[in-house]
Write a protein that holds these residues in place. Structure first.
Motif, PDB file in Angstrom:
ATOM      1  N   HIS A   1       1.240   5.141   7.006  1.00 30.61           N
ATOM      2  CA  HIS A   1       1.441   6.561   7.282  1.00 30.61           C
ATOM      3  C   HIS A   1       2.832   6.829   7.827  1.00 30.61           C
ATOM      4  CE1 HIS A   1       0.857  10.064  10.205  1.00 30.61           C
ATOM      5  NE2 HIS A   1       0.953  10.577   8.991  1.00 30.61           N
TER       6      HIS A   1
ATOM      7  N   LEU B   1       0.702   4.318  -2.757  1.00 26.52           N
ATOM      8  CA  LEU B   1       0.529   5.736  -2.421  1.00 26.52           C
ATOM      9  C   LEU B   1       1.766   6.537  -2.795  1.00 26.52           C
ATOM     10  CD1 LEU B   1      -1.200   5.751   1.089  1.00 26.52           C
ATOM     11  CD2 LEU B   1      -2.190   6.223  -1.146  1.00 26.52           C
TER      12      LEU B   1
ATOM     13  N   PHE C   1       0.835  -1.205   0.000  1.00 32.90           N
ATOM     14  CA  PHE C   1       0.000   0.000   0.000  1.00 32.90           C
ATOM     15  C   PHE C   1       0.868   1.253   0.000  1.00 32.90           C
ATOM     16  CE2 PHE C   1      -3.441  -2.809   1.707  1.00 32.90           C
ATOM     17  CZ  PHE C   1      -4.297  -2.622   0.646  1.00 32.90           C
TER      18      PHE C   1
ATOM     19  N   LEU D   1       5.595   5.872   5.009  1.00 32.36           N
ATOM     20  CA  LEU D   1       5.456   6.384   3.639  1.00 32.36           C
ATOM     21  C   LEU D   1       6.674   7.190   3.148  1.00 32.36           C
ATOM     22  CD1 LEU D   1       3.545   6.389   1.247  1.00 32.36           C
ATOM     23  CD2 LEU D   1       2.542   8.496   2.106  1.00 32.36           C
TER      24      LEU D   1
END
Lengths: 367, 308
Positions: B178, B99, B95, B181
């Motif tokens: 988060h 992103l 993921f 990232l």
């Protein structure tokens, strides 16, 4: 390969690109015939690359239109324009073999593998790289890489071939060979082509017509011969080759010739219609000039008096650099013959008379 | 030329106090001593603990045994934790990479100002402690109606507390994506920035729509950055403790939390040591595996290139 579509013409109409407050290209209108190769030539920042990228669809014009074969393509995205392009840095896909690079455009057109193979082979043999199909681009020399790029660009049978300083990264000898090779292939396939370059020799060698650009505008359009021998302006005359410039006043007219008395002293005859202008700027190519010794205080009947400053032996020619009475520089390229240097009879400080045939005079605008 | 040669020979020759190799070692010595005392030695002790036996009284001694590892692999509860750890790490890195691509492309291809602002926004959260950021996620993901997400969903009309994300694997994945990232975006942006922009243009000119040019040119050429990012994020997620501890709960139990429980609750040091060793092995395995993949790719390219 041989039957690569029908040649298409290209038309630019009022093409303009504005970046913020800076106008990169200002209303370029130009028609390029089917199968013709045209070179956009000019100093950096003259808008030639932006013009090319607008034709390609990589830059969106602020105003104006691009027409390929009569069709307006201004709003058609890059990938649907069917244009081949050569980049200065070749832009080969480093993770694909030579054959895969050439096949890419055909794959994007949805061709079957069986159709792609013979086309790729034909394109590679056209650029004499048939034996290199399985190599990676990094295993090839610069010249070979650009030939792969050429094969990749023409295999899609493009309506138009764009060349963005394609030979800038090559050394001189290779560049001259590639100029001839690209030109031959372009002629054989009859592809309409636009070449962007800042190298005047490249433009004169390769193109049917040369477009001189300056400040985003077209300065002059013509055959290489027209551009060289009949420059429209001081800018063109000094950008293409070397030129001497002489200021003068029209003193008379007779026998189809203007008699011009020069600011630097002396006078010349210019085959030019009497169009009413009194102050003129004359362009003279250095290779047209002949020199003769001049007695102190004498004035040549036809020609300009000058003082030799430097004599430079250059092999084929000897360059004699002079100064005129009004302080302007003046140069003559004298041809050398075997065992006899043309400049031997002149030395720095000599007074000479520089003269040339009237046909070598050409009036240019002072801009 | 001659003058400088003369000068050089005129210089007084000075004998080195130490031979070059010895001087090199002397300079390295403090760092080596530090690493040995605080990394190599504890690692050896840890590894040895994992294969020793703990008596009823808590003493750790011989005989050597693999029983801790055996329990970790064969015990269903333990194996579940290992699988959860691997699954969360894989999902997080996947993921994060999804992103990260748009962000990395904005940084690599954007106008200078836009690119710099994006970069700052991506890196900025790293200034805040992981604990604080994870508390933030607790507030957002809360399972009751006071959780921001549930509150919003209820406002739009999804009924009372429609999602139960808190204290599941998904909470860990969301919070970890988060947290990690930036570590995916940075190598990816560097990798994308090194790709010659003409390549994409060439692909477009050859008839590729933007998405095909991305898949055939940009994506494969950014693989080095992607692999670096995947490795970093995978290793760090697999080794993380704070995030799974705070938002994972019992359904999202990961190795880091299990290790802490073994030490502070069960006082089972050999088991804790075995878990720690497995965590190191997972991280090492990811790194070595990626290295091997990259090496194999490079070798295959080279072979193809020399095919003729």
């Amino acid at each position: 390969m041989a039957g690569s579509g029908t040649a298409t013409d290209l038309a630019l109409s009022g093409l303009t690109k504005v970046y913020g407050t800076n106008t990169a290209v200002a209303g370029v209108t130009l028609r390029i015939g089917a199968g013709e190769m045209v070179a956009l030539l000019g100093p950096s920042g003259c808008g030639k690359t932006t013009t090319l990228r607008m034709i390609a669809g990589l830059v969106e014009p602020t105003e104006g239109d691009v027409l390929i074969g009569g069709f307006r393509v201004t709003r058609i995205p890059v990938h649907r324009r069917n244009i081949g392009m050569l980049f200065q840095n070749y832009a080969l896909f480093p993770h694909m073999s030579v054959a895969e690079n050439v096949a890419f455009g055909l794959q994007m057109r949805g061709l079957a593998k069986a159709e792609i193979r013979p086309k790729v082979e034909a394109a590679l043999s056209l650029v004499r790289l048939g034996d290199y199909a399985d190599r990676l681009p990094s295993a090839l020399s610069g010249g070979q890489q650009q030939r792969v790029a050429l094969a990749r660009a023409i295999v899609i049978e493009p309506n138009l071939l764009l060349l963005d300083e394609p030979l800038g990264a090559l050394d001189r000898n290779l560049r001259e060979n590639m100029q001839v090779e690209i030109r031959q292939i372009q002629k054989r396939l009859g592809i309409t082509a636009v070449l962007v370059t800042h190298d005047q020799e490249e433009a004169l060698t390769m193109a049917d017509r040369v477009v001189i650009m300056r400040g985003g505008k077209l300065e002059q359009v013509g055959t290489p011969e027209q551009i060289y021998s009949r420059p429209a302006s001081r800018f063109v005359a000094s950008f293409i080759g070397t030129s001497n410039f002489l200021r003068g006043n029209v003193a008379g007219y007779g026998g189809g010739m203007l008699r011009v008395s020069l600011a630097a002293g002396g006078q010349v005859l210019v085959p030019w219609p009497d169009d009413g202008r009194r102050e003129v700027l004359i362009s003279v190519r250095p290779e047209a000039v002949a020199l003769a010794p001049l007695a102190e205080g004498a004035m040549p009947e036809i020609g300009v008096p000058a003082t030799v400053q430097q004599v430079v032996y250059r092999g084929q020619t000897t360059h004699v650099h002079m100064q005129l009475a009004d302080g302007e520089p003046f140069v003559a390229f004298l041809p050398n013959r075997v065992g006899e240097s043309a400049g031997q009879s002149f030395a720095a400080g000599d007074k000479v008379s520089a003269s040339w045939s009237p046909q070598s005079n050409w009036l240019v605008s002072d801009a | 030329m001659t003058a400088s040669v003369l000068q050089a020979t005129d210089m007084p020759t000075r004998r080195a106090v130490l031979p070059k190799w010895l001087a090199g070692i002397a300079i390295l010595l403090p760092a080596l001593a530090f690493l040995f005392t605080f990394l190599v030695l504890p690692s050896i002790i840890l590894l040895s603990y994992s294969v020793l036996t703990q008596s009823e009284s808590g003493d750790i001694s011989l005989p050597l045994t693999l029983s801790s590892y055996q329990r970790l692999v064969s015990g269903p509860a333990y194996r579940h934790v290992v699988m959860t750890t691997l699954r969360v790490s894989v999902l997080t890195s996947l993921f994060a990479s999804l992103l990260a691509y748009p962000l990395a492309m904005a940084i690599a291809y954007g106008k200078p100002l836009f690119s710099r602002i994006t970069m700052i926004l991506v890196v900025l959260p790293m200034v805040v402690s992981v604990v604080v950021r994870t508390y933030g996620w607790q507030l957002v993901l809360g399972n009751s109606n006071t959780g921001v997400l549930n509150w919003l969903l209820q406002l739009i009309g999804f009924g009372p507390a429609p999602v139960k994300v808190m204290f599941t694997e998904w909470a860990i994945v969301i919070a970890s994506v988060h947290v990690f990232l930036p570590l995916m975006v940075l190598p990816l942006a560097a990798s994308l920035g090194r790709i010659n922009p003409s390549l994409n243009e060439a692909a477009r000119m050859l008839g590729a729509p933007a998405w095909r040019a991305f898949l055939r040119i940009t994506l494969p050429l950014s693989v080095p950055g992607l692999l670096a990012g995947l490795t970093i994020v995978f290793s760090l997620t697999a080794a993380s403790y704070v995030t799974p501890q705070m938002v994972g709960g019992n359904r999202g139990l990961m190795l880091g939390v299990l290790l802490e429980q073994q030490i502070n609750t069960s006082f089972d040091w050999p088991m804790a040591a075995a878990i720690a060793s497995v965590m190191v092995a997972i991280a090492l395995g990811a790194n070595v595996g990626v290295e091997w993949l990259v090496g194999r790719r490079a070798a295959a390219r080279l072979r193809r290139s020399r095919a003729r």
